[in-house]
Structure formats: structure tokens, C-alpha cells
Design an enzyme around this catalytic site. Structure first.
Site, PDB file in Angstrom:
ATOM      1  N   SER A 181       0.795  -1.226   0.000  1.00 28.37           N
ATOM      2  CA  SER A 181       0.000   0.000   0.000  1.00 28.37           C
ATOM      3  C   SER A 181       0.830   1.281   0.000  1.00 28.37           C
ATOM      4  O   SER A 181       0.340   2.331  -0.424  1.00 28.37           O
ATOM      5  CB  SER A 181      -0.935   0.018   1.222  1.00 28.37           C
ATOM      6  OG  SER A 181      -1.861  -1.033   1.161  1.00 28.37           O
ATOM      7  N   HIS A 209      -0.981   4.611   9.278  1.00 32.73           N
ATOM      8  CA  HIS A 209      -0.793   3.480   8.382  1.00 32.73           C
ATOM      9  C   HIS A 209      -0.448   4.009   6.991  1.00 32.73           C
ATOM     10  O   HIS A 209      -0.611   5.198   6.700  1.00 32.73           O
ATOM     11  CB  HIS A 209      -2.058   2.624   8.352  1.00 32.73           C
ATOM     12  CG  HIS A 209      -1.813   1.170   8.174  1.00 32.73           C
ATOM     13  ND1 HIS A 209      -2.456   0.427   7.203  1.00 32.73           N
ATOM     14  CD2 HIS A 209      -1.011   0.308   8.836  1.00 32.73           C
ATOM     15  CE1 HIS A 209      -2.061  -0.829   7.289  1.00 32.73           C
ATOM     16  NE2 HIS A 209      -1.183  -0.927   8.276  1.00 32.73           N
ATOM     17  N   GLU A 266     -10.265   6.380   3.269  1.00 35.23           N
ATOM     18  CA  GLU A 266      -9.794   5.009   3.060  1.00 35.23           C
ATOM     19  C   GLU A 266     -10.624   4.006   3.839  1.00 35.23           C
ATOM     20  O   GLU A 266     -10.808   4.144   5.052  1.00 35.23           O
ATOM     21  CB  GLU A 266      -8.331   4.868   3.493  1.00 35.23           C
ATOM     22  CG  GLU A 266      -7.788   3.463   3.226  1.00 35.23           C
ATOM     23  CD  GLU A 266      -6.620   3.063   4.107  1.00 35.23           C
ATOM     24  OE1 GLU A 266      -5.897   2.134   3.719  1.00 35.23           O
ATOM     25  OE2 GLU A 266      -6.449   3.664   5.184  1.00 35.23           O
ATOM     26  N   HIS A 278      -6.224 -10.317   4.132  1.00 34.20           N
ATOM     27  CA  HIS A 278      -4.998 -10.903   4.671  1.00 34.20           C
ATOM     28  C   HIS A 278      -5.303 -12.060   5.622  1.00 34.20           C
ATOM     29  O   HIS A 278      -4.546 -13.033   5.701  1.00 34.20           O
ATOM     30  CB  HIS A 278      -4.177  -9.846   5.404  1.00 34.20           C
ATOM     31  CG  HIS A 278      -3.324  -8.998   4.513  1.00 34.20           C
ATOM     32  ND1 HIS A 278      -2.423  -9.530   3.615  1.00 34.20           N
ATOM     33  CD2 HIS A 278      -3.230  -7.639   4.389  1.00 34.20           C
ATOM     34  CE1 HIS A 278      -1.804  -8.547   2.974  1.00 34.20           C
ATOM     35  NE2 HIS A 278      -2.279  -7.393   3.418  1.00 34.20           N
ATOM     36  N   ASP A 316      -5.724   0.601  -3.975  1.00 36.11           N
ATOM     37  CA  ASP A 316      -4.276   0.669  -4.086  1.00 36.11           C
ATOM     38  C   ASP A 316      -3.723  -0.583  -4.748  1.00 36.11           C
ATOM     39  O   ASP A 316      -2.741  -0.536  -5.481  1.00 36.11           O
ATOM     40  CB  ASP A 316      -3.631   0.908  -2.714  1.00 36.11           C
ATOM     41  CG  ASP A 316      -4.255   0.064  -1.613  1.00 36.11           C
ATOM     42  OD1 ASP A 316      -5.144  -0.764  -1.904  1.00 36.11           O
ATOM     43  OD2 ASP A 316      -3.854   0.228  -0.444  1.00 36.11           O
ATOM     44  N   HIS A 317      -4.365  -1.712  -4.500  1.00 33.61           N
ATOM     45  CA  HIS A 317      -3.933  -2.995  -5.052  1.00 33.61           C
ATOM     46  C   HIS A 317      -5.073  -3.987  -4.882  1.00 33.61           C
ATOM     47  O   HIS A 317      -6.091  -3.687  -4.261  1.00 33.61           O
ATOM     48  CB  HIS A 317      -2.674  -3.501  -4.343  1.00 33.61           C
ATOM     49  CG  HIS A 317      -2.844  -3.562  -2.844  1.00 33.61           C
ATOM     50  ND1 HIS A 317      -3.618  -4.533  -2.214  1.00 33.61           N
ATOM     51  CD2 HIS A 317      -2.392  -2.750  -1.856  1.00 33.61           C
ATOM     52  CE1 HIS A 317      -3.611  -4.313  -0.920  1.00 33.61           C
ATOM     53  NE2 HIS A 317      -2.884  -3.232  -0.674  1.00 33.61           N
ATOM     54  N   HIS A 368      -1.172  -9.761  -1.329  1.00 32.76           N
ATOM     55  CA  HIS A 368      -1.805  -8.893  -2.319  1.00 32.76           C
ATOM     56  C   HIS A 368      -1.813  -9.575  -3.679  1.00 32.76           C
ATOM     57  O   HIS A 368      -1.045 -10.513  -3.920  1.00 32.76           O
ATOM     58  CB  HIS A 368      -1.055  -7.570  -2.435  1.00 32.76           C
ATOM     59  CG  HIS A 368      -1.086  -6.757  -1.185  1.00 32.76           C
ATOM     60  ND1 HIS A 368      -0.277  -5.659  -0.989  1.00 32.76           N
ATOM     61  CD2 HIS A 368      -1.828  -6.875  -0.051  1.00 32.76           C
ATOM     62  CE1 HIS A 368      -0.524  -5.134   0.205  1.00 32.76           C
ATOM     63  NE2 HIS A 368      -1.454  -5.855   0.793  1.00 32.76           N
TER      64      HIS A 368
END
Length: 519
Positions: free
Chosen positions: A118, A181, A337, A346, A382-383, A482
Site C-alpha cells: 500500500s 498506516h 480510506e 490478509h 491501491d492494489h 496482495h
């Protein structure tokens, strides 16, 4: 070769992707392009797209929504889940941002990684350059081990938030993760390693300020106006107990109470940590507001109601931020976000990832109702992650359930049922017929990969729609990784028509810059 493979797997297993390889290296991989070259390429790409459409009037405001880890399969599954939860046809349902008129694809590879974390992906969006893995708003020429203030400052990349503050606009950050973060931090901080969130995280001899300190000491314009999220521990000294959890305390070694320092900015500055204080904010009179609602990340949406101190939802934080920022007649920049989509993935827990995505959709819908046609709204990720949608289930089959045709489970080659959703890797591997369920308290880095046979368990009597169920994974890893495929960009408002085709991720910054009409 074997040692390199194991090192690579360990690097991918960490949610922050801080690898042993990085720790032992003094220099990053040589970037294919310099930061200046990446910046110029993004500007050229947007200029080409601008020439293909009618001239757009400048945007007064820009809102950048980021679903952390929100790949296209996540959007599809969340769309179906939302519809099914509402008793409607999930396949025909659309999330709020899927109804935006403009759509493009974003290439998420960073300066040195095919599959990124990220930090560089968020840096790309707010700085207009490609950065290295783990880097927060710095040039790709910097090493991840660089902890010197002078060199970091020299290699810093100016962010869209900094540019907005310099021009007198209001600025804000909203996140369900820690405000220190990676994704929120790229707006205001410049540091070589995303993990240096508090001074306790810095290596010995470091002179670069930690990320939390950089937020408090941010001095461009009149400073960031609104910050809502988690991460309270990084702002409080180790000697101070947490106001919500007396058994915990801050982590700062320097003895500074950064939350209190925020309130020293002006007589109207406010620091809040619970829902009652959040609701008491007078939008008409409040000065800068810092809201830190958890020591670490905020609760998942599914758990929010059980929080003792009370936490506002992503929609509520978004609305409050917009109302506070709208008071500035010059306009505003806001990043929002949904940080915990990523954390659900995750953990191999699709339920949490998808319900967090639905919460983001609700926040986007709330924002739309509060702003006019002078606001550029961008929704992207972001991904991606490795979650896939497979099998041949009937239309209307529960998206979190077993793959089935007209209610009859489809069987694999072993004669066992399987779920529609699964992961390419992660903690849900079921060799030896073992099962694991989600636990917020469990440290992903401490999870040992499963050992056993390659047989799968019989899921016939397992509630795969339970909020704690972990979907099966093909490869056993302590933490799912990711994904490296493109993610979508959804946009509406002035300048949104410049999102066209397949675009490098750093061009998002250049669209925002051009949409404001800046020169």
C-alpha cells in the site's frame, strides 16, 4: 535458490510486506525510471486524454476514496452480497460507485515490485510518481533503510494534500485503519519505511521524524484540518494509559503527548477519541479536529456496535469531514480510506473484506448527497488480493456459500463440496482437514503454516457464511498476499472524463492536479 524462495514467501506473508530481504539490503533495486521521469510520464498521459474530450471546468473539491485491497473480484462479490443481504438479486445489484459514468483500469506495479504494497501504490496516487515497496511519499532513489532527516527531505515527493494546503484549501483524511498506516500517511509524511509509525519503531540513530510526529508537525498552510481514524497508541507516551483500555498504554518513548500537542494549534482545535465526543463536534465552530478512535485500527464494521467507547462508521466520519471542510470557500481535498478491506483479505476472511467494501459504498453514497457537481469524486484501490470467484453456481446462490446448482452442492474430484470464494494463498489452507476461524487477536506473523496431507475437509456441515469462516486457500501462508492485477478507477465530476483505458496508477494524481486547474 531454495533460500531465496523461502525469503520471498516470508516477505509476501507479511501484511506490511516488510521483508527480510529489505532489512538486509542497503540499497533498493535500481528503478527503471527516476521520480522525475515518472512524474513527467503521468502528466503527459493526462494531457493526451484531455485532448480527446471537451474542456472541463475546474473542480472546487476533490474526494479520493481508496478501498485498500479492493480488487475487481472484491467489488463483484461485495455487489452480490449487498443485494443478497437486502433480499434482492445480487447479480443485478450495483454498489454506489459502480454507477459512476467514468471507468478506467489502474496498473498497480510499483517502481520495484510486480505486486505492490500500500505504501508505493498510495504514494503513486497522491504524489504522481512510482515509489519503491514500503516507501511513503519519497523518490524511488531512496533506500528503505534511510533514516536520515536531511536525505529523506531531499528525496521527498510533494503530495496533493500539501499542494492543496499551500493554495489555501481545506484538507482532510478519514480512514478505518491507523491514521499513521501507509495509505493515510502518504498524504502528510515522507519516510523511507512505512513501519516507522512512532518513535519506538525507528532504528537506532535515526534523525527522521516518525510518521505520527510528522502529522502533528505538518506546517504547510494552516495544517491538516480533519483527521479521523485509529492509531491512538502512536500519539501517546508509554507512561500514559489508553483512555478506553486502561490495561494498554501509548508507545512513544520520547514522552510527548502528540494528541495534546494537536490541541495547542488553536483554542478551537479538538482531539476526540469516542463517539460521544464525535457527535458533540459543532461543525460551524470547530477548528482542526483529530479523532483517534482506537489504539490500533478501528473495529471492523461487523464488530463496531460492540465497541465500549463507541466508534463512528466510515459514512459518519466521511459526512462529518465533508461538512467541516466545506466551510472553506476555496474548496477542499479529502482522502477517505476503507482500510480494513485489506485486513479481512490478509486473514483469509471474505466476510469481513466484503462487508467493509459495502461500508465504503455507503460512504461514497453519503458523500454524493453532500456535494455538488463542482466536486471530483474518485473511487479506486491501491492494489488487489488473491480472492477468486469460481465454480459454476446458479444465479442467486449465496456468494459466501458452497458452490451449488439449484441448491445442490457441486463436488470436486474427491467428491467434496467447495465454496464459490477462495484464495490463492493464505491461512485458510486445509491440508490435514484442519479448520481455522478468524481471530482479531491472532498475530498473522505468528501463524504457522499448516502441515498435513493434501486432502480437503468435508464442508457439508460447515457454515461457510459465518462471519468468522476462513475461505480455503491453495497455498499455505500465515497471511494472504496482495494480488498484482489491475484495479478499477470509478469517477464522476469535473475532470473525471480524463480517466480512460488502462492507466498507470500515478496518473491519478495528475488527473486531480489538472482537475483543480492548477498550473
Amino acid at each position: 535458490m531454495k533460500r531465496l524462495l523461502i525469503t520471498s514467501l516470508l516477505a509476501m506473508a507479511s501484511p506490511t510486506t516488510a521483508s527480510a530481504l529489505d532489512a538486509g539490503s542497503t540499497a533498493p533495486a535500481r528503478p527503471a525510471m527516476t521520480g522525475a521521469e515518472w512524474f513527467a510520464s503521468g502528466a503527459r498521459a493526462v494531457e493526451m486524454n484531455r485532448g480527446k474530450v471537451a474542456k472541463s471546468r475546474p473542480a472546487r473539491n476533490v474526494i479520493l476514496f481508496i478501498g485498500d485491497g479492493m480488487g475487481i473480484s472484491t467489488v463483484t462479490a461485495a455487489r452480490i452480497l449487498e443485494g443478497q443481504q437486502q433480499g434482492r438479486d445480487g447479480e443485478s445489484n450495483r454498489l454506489s460507485f459502480e454507477q459512476f459514468p467514468q471507468l478506467a483500469l489502474s496498473v498497480t506495479a510499483s517502481a520495484n515490485q510486480q505486486t505492490s504494497d500500500s505504501a508505493p501504490t498510495a504514494t503513486a496516487m497522491v504524489c504522481g510518481i512510482k515509489a519503491n515497496d514500503g516507501a511513503i511519499s519519497v523518490d524511488p532513489a531512496i533506500s528503505r533503510t534511510e533514516a536520515g532527516a536531511d536525505k529523506t527531505r531531499a528525496l521527498s515527493a510533494k503530495t496533493i494534500l500539501e499542494r492543496a494546503e499551500a493554495r489555501g484549501l481545506a484538507t482532510g483524511i478519514v480512514t478505518t485503519a491507523r491514521v499513521t498506516h501507509a495509505t493515510p500517511a502518504v498524504n502528510y509524511a515522507h519516510i523511507a519505511d512505512r513501519d516507522w509509525e512512532a518513535d519506538a519503531d525507528l532504528p537506532a540513530g535515526a534523525t527522521v521524524p516518525d510518521i505520527a510526529r510528522q502529522l502533528i508537525e505538518f506546517s504547510i498552510g494552516d495544517g491538516v484540518d480533519v483527521v479521523f481514524g485509529g492509531g491512538r497508541r502512536n500519539f501517546l507516551p508509554a507512561s500514559q494509559k489508553d483512555p478506553e483500555y486502561p490495561e494498554r498504554s501509548g508507545v512513544r518513548k520520547d514522552g510527548r503527548d502528540l494528541a495534546r500537542e494537536w490541541t495547542a494549534r488553536s483554542s478551537s482545535a479538538r482531539y476526540i477519541w469516542n463517539r460521544a465526543q464525535f457527535e458533540a463536534i459543532d461543525v460551524a465552530k470547530a477548528g482542526p479536529v483529530l479523532g483517534l478512535f482506537e489504539p490500533s485500527h478501528m473495529r471492523y464494521e461487523v464488530e463496531r456496535a460492540s465497541d465500549a467507547g463507541g466508534e463512528p462508521s466510515l459514512s459518519e466520519m466521511t459526512e462529518k469531514a465533508i461538512r467541516l471542510l466545506q466551510r472553506n470557500k476555496k474548496g477542499f481535498y479529502l482522502m477517505v480510506e476503507a482500510g480494513r478491506i485489506d485486513h479481512g483479505h490478509h486473514a483469509g476472511n471474505a466476510y469481513r473484506a466484503l462487508t467493509e467494501t459495502i461500508a465504503l459504498s455507503n460512504a461514497v453514497k453519503r458523500a454524493q448527497s453532500l456535494v455538488g457537481d463542482d466536486t471530483l469524486i474518485i473511487v479506486t484501490a491501491d492494489h488487489s488480493h488473491t480472492m477468486s470467484i469460481g465454480g459454476y453456481p446458479s444465479r442467486g446462490n449465496p456468494i459466501l456459500g458452497l458452490a451449488a446448482i439449484n441448491g445442490v452442492p457441486i463436488l470436486d474430484a474427491l467428491g467434496l463440496p467447495y465454496t464459490t470464494l477462495s484464495y490463492a494463498n493464505g491461512p485458510g489452507w486445509t491440508g490435514g482437514q484442519q479448520r481455522r476461524t478468524y481471530s482479531e487477536k491472532e498475530d498473522p506473523k505468528a501463524r504457522a503454516p499448516y502441515k498435513g496431507t493434501a486432502l480437503r475437509p468435508n464442508l457439508s456441515d460447515v457454515d461457510t457464511e459465518d462471519e468468522d469462516y476462513l475461505q480455503e486457500s491453495t497455498v499455505s501462508l500465515p497471511s494472504e498476499t496482495h494480488g498484482g492485477e489491475d484495479v478499477a478507477i470509478y469517477a464522476r465530476g469535473p475532470g473525471s472524463e480524463w480517466f480512460r483505458g488502462v492507466m498507470e496508477q500515478h496518473t491519478i494524481f495528475h488527473v486531480m492536479y489538472a482537475a483543480y486547474g492548477w498550473k
